[in-house]
Design an enzyme around this catalytic site. Structure first.
Site, PDB file in Angstrom:
ATOM      1  N   TRP A 208      52.990 148.875 -10.936  1.00  0.00           N
ATOM      2  CA  TRP A 208      52.437 150.042 -11.639  1.00  0.00           C
ATOM      3  C   TRP A 208      53.470 151.138 -11.783  1.00  0.00           C
ATOM      4  O   TRP A 208      53.478 151.863 -12.790  1.00  0.00           O
ATOM      5  CB  TRP A 208      51.169 150.537 -10.925  1.00  0.00           C
ATOM      6  CG  TRP A 208      50.135 149.455 -10.880  1.00  0.00           C
ATOM      7  CD1 TRP A 208      49.691 148.790  -9.788  1.00  0.00           C
ATOM      8  CD2 TRP A 208      49.468 148.843 -12.005  1.00  0.00           C
ATOM      9  NE1 TRP A 208      48.780 147.825 -10.141  1.00  0.00           N
ATOM     10  CE2 TRP A 208      48.630 147.834 -11.500  1.00  0.00           C
ATOM     11  CE3 TRP A 208      49.507 149.057 -13.380  1.00  0.00           C
ATOM     12  CZ2 TRP A 208      47.834 147.034 -12.314  1.00  0.00           C
ATOM     13  CZ3 TRP A 208      48.710 148.264 -14.203  1.00  0.00           C
ATOM     14  CH2 TRP A 208      47.889 147.278 -13.670  1.00  0.00           C
TER      15      TRP A 208
ATOM     16  N   ASP B 139      50.935 158.930  -8.581  1.00  0.00           N
ATOM     17  CA  ASP B 139      49.838 158.034  -8.928  1.00  0.00           C
ATOM     18  C   ASP B 139      49.189 157.643  -7.599  1.00  0.00           C
ATOM     19  O   ASP B 139      49.775 156.911  -6.798  1.00  0.00           O
ATOM     20  CB  ASP B 139      50.393 156.795  -9.654  1.00  0.00           C
ATOM     21  CG  ASP B 139      49.312 155.760  -9.941  1.00  0.00           C
ATOM     22  OD1 ASP B 139      48.154 155.955  -9.532  1.00  0.00           O
ATOM     23  OD2 ASP B 139      49.646 154.724 -10.572  1.00  0.00           O
TER      24      ASP B 139
ATOM     25  N   LYS C 249      38.664 152.469  -7.488  1.00  0.00           N
ATOM     26  CA  LYS C 249      39.069 151.919  -6.187  1.00  0.00           C
ATOM     27  C   LYS C 249      38.415 152.731  -5.065  1.00  0.00           C
ATOM     28  O   LYS C 249      37.483 152.267  -4.443  1.00  0.00           O
ATOM     29  CB  LYS C 249      40.581 151.902  -6.070  1.00  0.00           C
ATOM     30  CG  LYS C 249      41.190 150.985  -7.141  1.00  0.00           C
ATOM     31  CD  LYS C 249      42.664 151.159  -7.269  1.00  0.00           C
ATOM     32  CE  LYS C 249      43.178 150.549  -8.550  1.00  0.00           C
ATOM     33  NZ  LYS C 249      43.019 149.090  -8.588  1.00  0.00           N
TER      34      LYS C 249
HETATM   35  N1  PMP Z   1      48.085 152.615 -10.872  1.00  0.00           N
HETATM   36  C1  PMP Z   1      47.761 151.857  -9.821  1.00  0.00           C
HETATM   37  C2  PMP Z   1      48.338 152.183  -8.476  1.00  0.00           C
HETATM   38  C3  PMP Z   1      46.897 150.769  -9.991  1.00  0.00           C
HETATM   39  O1  PMP Z   1      46.578 149.994  -8.946  1.00  0.00           O
HETATM   40  C4  PMP Z   1      46.381 150.487 -11.278  1.00  0.00           C
HETATM   41  C5  PMP Z   1      45.446 149.347 -11.582  1.00  0.00           C
HETATM   42  N2  PMP Z   1      44.687 148.839 -10.771  1.00  0.00           N
HETATM   43  C6  PMP Z   1      46.754 151.314 -12.350  1.00  0.00           C
HETATM   44  C7  PMP Z   1      47.606 152.359 -12.102  1.00  0.00           C
HETATM   45  C8  PMP Z   1      46.282 151.013 -13.740  1.00  0.00           C
HETATM   46  O2  PMP Z   1      45.002 151.475 -13.922  1.00  0.00           O
HETATM   47  P1  PMP Z   1      44.162 151.110 -15.227  1.00  0.00           P
HETATM   48  O3  PMP Z   1      43.770 149.674 -15.118  1.00  0.00           O
HETATM   49  O4  PMP Z   1      42.985 152.032 -15.142  1.00  0.00           O
HETATM   50  O5  PMP Z   1      45.034 151.399 -16.400  1.00  0.00           O
END
Ligand code: PMP
Length: 356
Positions: free
Chosen positions: A103, A171, A195
């Site tokens: 990510w 993030d 989450k």
């Molecule tokens: N950042 C992190 C740390 C994640 O674990 C995730 C996805 N699980 C995301 C960003 C992406 O999120 P999304 O699927 O809502 O775009």
């Protein structure tokens, strides 16, 4: 109704039964209004109260004051990966990114559309099995530094909020509200709801107000933190149900208290890592010192043990332990709503498998 699973999904993730029950009740009749939460107007007093309470709870849980703006946006983590550089990274400027996993890498790749990107540290070459070293010196002319507090896929987590001489952006999608942290070190932090906060569809963004004066390009309100803040997250029709359920979850977290939540999270993680470490057929993928309290990623040296774990966990009503599709193996996500008893059940199943 069927028996609830012992659920270790990485997101959408487990929500406490009492939160689900209250959300289900609101679907039929929100607070004795004769309207469903799915029907109430987003500009009416009921939603206004939900929004206000959710913002207050976020501030309380993070220990932040009115110098921060709390926003509920849509588009998930990926939308933030683009919105951050769109707002704060000028074409001829450079932002620093810490590359600690999938990510983080997605976030830094999105920034390249808007300006320069400097990778300040990376553990990519070691398949992200540990955190990179936080950079010793950070150039003061960087627009900001972005990092991911918990790497959901690889199961690594920064233990503390680091010091940073330029605006720090985090993030926190997979570990917000899981341990006490100094959130005031961040100029902006964000987390997808699905989450530790609630259902998918809402993304929590907390931005220090002075950042709203640092937006580097002219943007339509929907893509600008300034525009979204001015509209109090009501620029477009917000995901009322997702925000309501998130607010219920925030109440649940606040009622337990961050200290208790953090203590339980440490106990759950220790129980599971100890079990994996002591088992002859399984091993934790993340290196010691980098291991996440939220996502325990493990593999087996032995295919028979791997098959046995898959089969026996299903028999034990356990679901959601398969690793991310890009890495395989196993991953137990033990977010706030997962109980110590849930983890004990998984540990029992792992211990029932003989190793070679
Ligand atoms: N950042 C992190 C740390 C994640 O674990 C995730 C996805 N699980 C995301 C960003 C992406 O999120 P999304 O699927 O809502 O775009």
């Amino acid at each position: 109704m069927s028996q609830p699973k012992i659920y270790f999904g990485a997101g959408p993730a487990k929500l406490p039964q009492e939160v689900l029950a209250k959300a289900a009740e609101a679907i039929l009749d929100y607070n004795h209004t004769g309207l469903s939460i799915l029907e109430i107007p987003h500009r009416g007093k009921h939603f206004e109260e939900i929004l206000e309470e959710s913002k207050q709870l976020v501030k309380e849980l993070c220990g932040i004051g009115d110098d921060y703006e709390v926003l509920w946006l849509q588009g998930g983590g990926r939308h933030q990966f683009a919105m951050i550089p769109m707002n704060f990274l000028g074409e001829s400027a450079t932002a620093g990114y810490i590359d600690s996993g999938h990510w983080s890498a997605d976030a830094l790749n999105a920034a390249k559309y808007y300006g320069g990107v400097e990778v300040l540290a990376s553990s990519r070459e070691d398949h992200y099995t540990h955190l990179p070293h936080w950079p010793k010196a950070i150039r003061k002319d960087l627009a900001y530094v972005h990092f991911t507090t918990n790497n959901t896929i690889y199961g690594t987590q920064w233990p503390d909020m680091p010091e940073c001489p330029v605006p720090l952006i985090a993030d926190m999608s997979s570990d917000i509200f899981s341990v006490q942290r100094d959130y005031t070190k961040c100029a902006l932090f964000y987390a997808v709801a699905q989450k530790n906060i609630g259902p998918a569809g809402a993304t929590l963004v907390v931005v220090r107000k002075d950042m709203l004066d640092r937006i580097v390009r002219s943007l339509p309100d929907a893509l600008s933190y300034q525009g979204q803040a001015a509209a109090n997250s009501l620029l477009n029709t917000p995901p009322v149900f997702a925000i309501y359920t998130s607010m219920l979850m925030l109440r649940w977290i606040a009622a337990k208290g961050m200290e208790q939540i953090a203590q339980e999270n440490r106990a759950k993680a220790k129980l599971l890592y100890d079990c994996i470490e002591q088992h002859p057929a399984f091993y934790a993928v993340a290196q010691e010192g980098s291991r996440s309290l939220m996502n325990v990623v493990f593999r087996s040296t032995d295919e028979a043990a791997e098959r046995a774990l898959t089969a026996r966990s299903t028999e034990a009503n356990i679901e959601g332990i398969q690793g991310h599709r890009s890495v395989g193996g196993f991953r137990a996500s033990i977010y706030n709503a997962v109980t110590l008893a849930d983890v004990q059940q998984l540990v029992e199943v792992i211990n029932s498998i003989s190793g070679s």
